[in-house]
Write an enzyme that holds these catalytic residues in place. Structure first.
Site, mmCIF file in Angstrom:
data_model
loop_
_atom_site.group_PDB
_atom_site.id
_atom_site.type_symbol
_atom_site.label_atom_id
_atom_site.label_comp_id
_atom_site.label_asym_id
_atom_site.label_seq_id
_atom_site.Cartn_x
_atom_site.Cartn_y
_atom_site.Cartn_z
ATOM 1 N N HIS A 279 48.767 37.701 36.879
ATOM 2 C CA HIS A 279 48.391 38.930 36.046
ATOM 3 C C HIS A 279 46.829 38.853 35.658
ATOM 4 O O HIS A 279 46.019 39.371 36.604
ATOM 5 C CB HIS A 279 49.029 38.951 34.739
ATOM 6 C CG HIS A 279 49.110 40.104 33.757
ATOM 7 N ND1 HIS A 279 48.419 41.017 34.190
ATOM 8 C CD2 HIS A 279 49.358 40.542 32.553
ATOM 9 C CE1 HIS A 279 48.544 42.052 33.324
ATOM 10 N NE2 HIS A 279 49.299 41.380 32.151
ATOM 11 N N HIS A 330 48.953 46.220 45.386
ATOM 12 C CA HIS A 330 49.313 46.351 43.691
ATOM 13 C C HIS A 330 50.750 46.696 43.434
ATOM 14 O O HIS A 330 51.277 47.233 44.547
ATOM 15 C CB HIS A 330 48.221 47.389 42.953
ATOM 16 C CG HIS A 330 48.298 47.554 41.545
ATOM 17 N ND1 HIS A 330 49.477 47.970 40.879
ATOM 18 C CD2 HIS A 330 47.829 46.772 40.814
ATOM 19 C CE1 HIS A 330 49.079 47.970 39.592
ATOM 20 N NE2 HIS A 330 48.076 47.221 39.272
ATOM 21 N N ASP A 389 40.751 44.163 40.619
ATOM 22 C CA ASP A 389 40.441 42.668 40.744
ATOM 23 C C ASP A 389 39.560 42.222 41.864
ATOM 24 O O ASP A 389 39.032 41.049 41.565
ATOM 25 C CB ASP A 389 42.019 41.904 40.577
ATOM 26 C CG ASP A 389 42.654 42.023 39.171
ATOM 27 O OD1 ASP A 389 41.779 42.008 38.199
ATOM 28 O OD2 ASP A 389 43.737 42.202 39.153
#
Length: 452
Positions: A279, A330, A389
């Site tokens: 996460h 994702h 990210d």
């Protein structure tokens, strides 16, 4: 009988294997009983667990009853997050405006924004001696644990800690939103000073500065930063502050809130959920992966060498042997992650200012080549692209933010979303969230101790 440490380790080793043997569940049973592992079906669609007005994620379109992947879109209270970022203009920061929007459901007027910004600024101060007594006393490299511990400790300073009225919860949430930056940065400085033997800097936040400016001001010994640095960090915070009620930490917020628990315990649970590498810790893995690439590729400008390394990654023969190109793909987005797209423009500008153009070019190469490698070696049902990210860790490294603060920076942003979801749960639901688990264990007969 006194047991040695080695005795305990041997005991745990033997009994851990017993846990594995008795805890294993045949994967086929999940299909047999229609259980959606991870609360997602085989096509990656999440199990509907609730309703929200806070944010919306679009990654597919329904065409003739079929789900077709499309360019990703993220909206906060119905407003496209890209418009929210571009709407800042060149003369102000946007975190506070986006926070107001998520909490109260509408964009503030200038007067409302000025008042809200002042409220947040007034709440940034920690209780007297809190930094010394709570943050400095037990330093650790795991800043997320320090942050979680500090949040729970703050409950002891709140006379109304257990009051879950919306008015009181809003007050608690605003205080935590305001205090998270100082707690995180001070926790890092405590670790860096006591564990790493470096100098200690404790700068108080400036009430006239935005949250992104204050993070950089408190982190750096000389308190100095450029406007571009602060704007890029402001952008990162806005993009990370909310992402639907189904992400792991926001769902945790709903679950704990539904039990009637207090705000501090709820946010501590959300923090614990966020810190996992699947996460909030994903950007750290990207940076580590890119460093490993540089160590094992002689010419990072040679696309064939880069491709060969990425193929080894996917084949579980490089880096951590997990078969993942971190930052690629994702759980929801398919064609593109809108956060990564808008962020990339700011990443490029910062790379130029920092003289990191070569690194930026390498990230671009991995983004382009990695997609082709994954599509060639994996069965892709919804497309694959880089997520936010992929670039955020690179940005934090350019800003001089230590890796220990990568996930806390995420938390500093995401607590806004958690606050909105906690309030939404309190307003709309009066049932504890309690999904079902089916037992597939075998029956056993109890035997008296002397017969075993």
């Amino acid at each position: 009988m006194d047991l040695t440490r080695q005795d305990i380790e041997n005991y745990n080793k033997i009994h851990a294997q017993m846990c594995r043997d008795n805890g294993y569940i045949d994967v086929g049973l999940y299909d047999e009983y229609g259980v959606k592992r991870g609360l997602r079906d085989k096509n990656g669609k999440g199990v509907l667990a609730g309703l929200t007005t806070i944010s919306e994620i679009i990654a597919f379109q329904e065409v003739d009853g079929e789900r077709i992947p499309c360019a990703g879109k993220l909206s906060y209270r119905g407003i496209n997050v890209i418009d929210l970022i571009s709407g800042r203009g060149d003369n102000r920061f946007g975190f506070e405006e986006a926070t107001y929007l998520l909490l109260f459901g509408k964009l503030p007027t200038k007067a409302e924004l000025d008042e809200f910004t002042q409220v947040l600024a007034c709440m940034r101060s920690l209780p007297t001696n809190f930094t010394r007594d709570i943050i400095m006393k037990a330093p650790t490299k795991d800043i997320m644990n320090s942050l979680t511990r500090s949040v729970l400790a703050l409950a002891a300073y709140d006379e109304n800690a257990s009051d879950i009225s919306v008015e009181n919860v809003l007050n608690q949430c605003l205080r935590l939103i305001s205090c998270f930056p100082a707690i995180s940065v001070y926790a890092y400085h405590a670790y860096n000073h006591i564990e790493c033997n470096e100098s200690l800097y404790i700068h108080r936040p400036d009430p006239d500065m935005s949250i992104s400016e204050n993070i950089l001001r408190m982190l750096r010994p000389n308190k100095e930063f450029t406007e571009l640095e602060a704007r890029v960090l402001d952008t990162a915070l806005i993009l990370h502050m909310e992402h639907g009620g189904g992400n792991n930490s926001s769902f945790t917020t709903h679950v704990v809130t539904s039990s009637g628990s207090d705000t501090y315990s709820t946010m501590a649970a959300a923090l614990s959920s966020l810190k996992g590498p699947k996460h909030g810790g994903a950007n750290i893995k990207v940076v580590q992966m890119m460093n490993d690439l540089k160590e094992n590729v002689t010419d990072t400008k040679d696309e064939e060498q880069v491709k060969h390394y990425l193929e080894k990654l996917v084949d579980k023969q490089a880096f951590d042997n997990k078969g993942l190109i971190y930052g690629m793909g994702h759980a929801i987005y398919s064609v593109s992650d809108p956060r990564a797209q808008v962020f990339k423009e700011f990443v490029k500008a910062l790379a130029v200012e920092k003289g990191r153009e070569d690194d930026y070019a390498l990230y671009n190469a991995v983004e382009k080549i990695g997609k082709d490698v994954i599509c060639a070696k994996r069965k892709i049902y919804k497309g694959v692209s880089v997520n936010v990210d992929f670039y955020s860790g690179f940005v934090y490294s350019m800003l001089g933010i230590p890796v220990e603060l990568f996930t806390p920076i995420f938390a500093i942003a995401r607590i806004v979303g958690w606050s909105a979801h906690r309030i939404e749960e309190l307003i709309n639901t009066d049932k504890i969230i309690r999904p079902a688990y089916k037992s597939v264990g075998k029956s056993q007969i109890y035997l008296p101790l002397d017969e075993r």
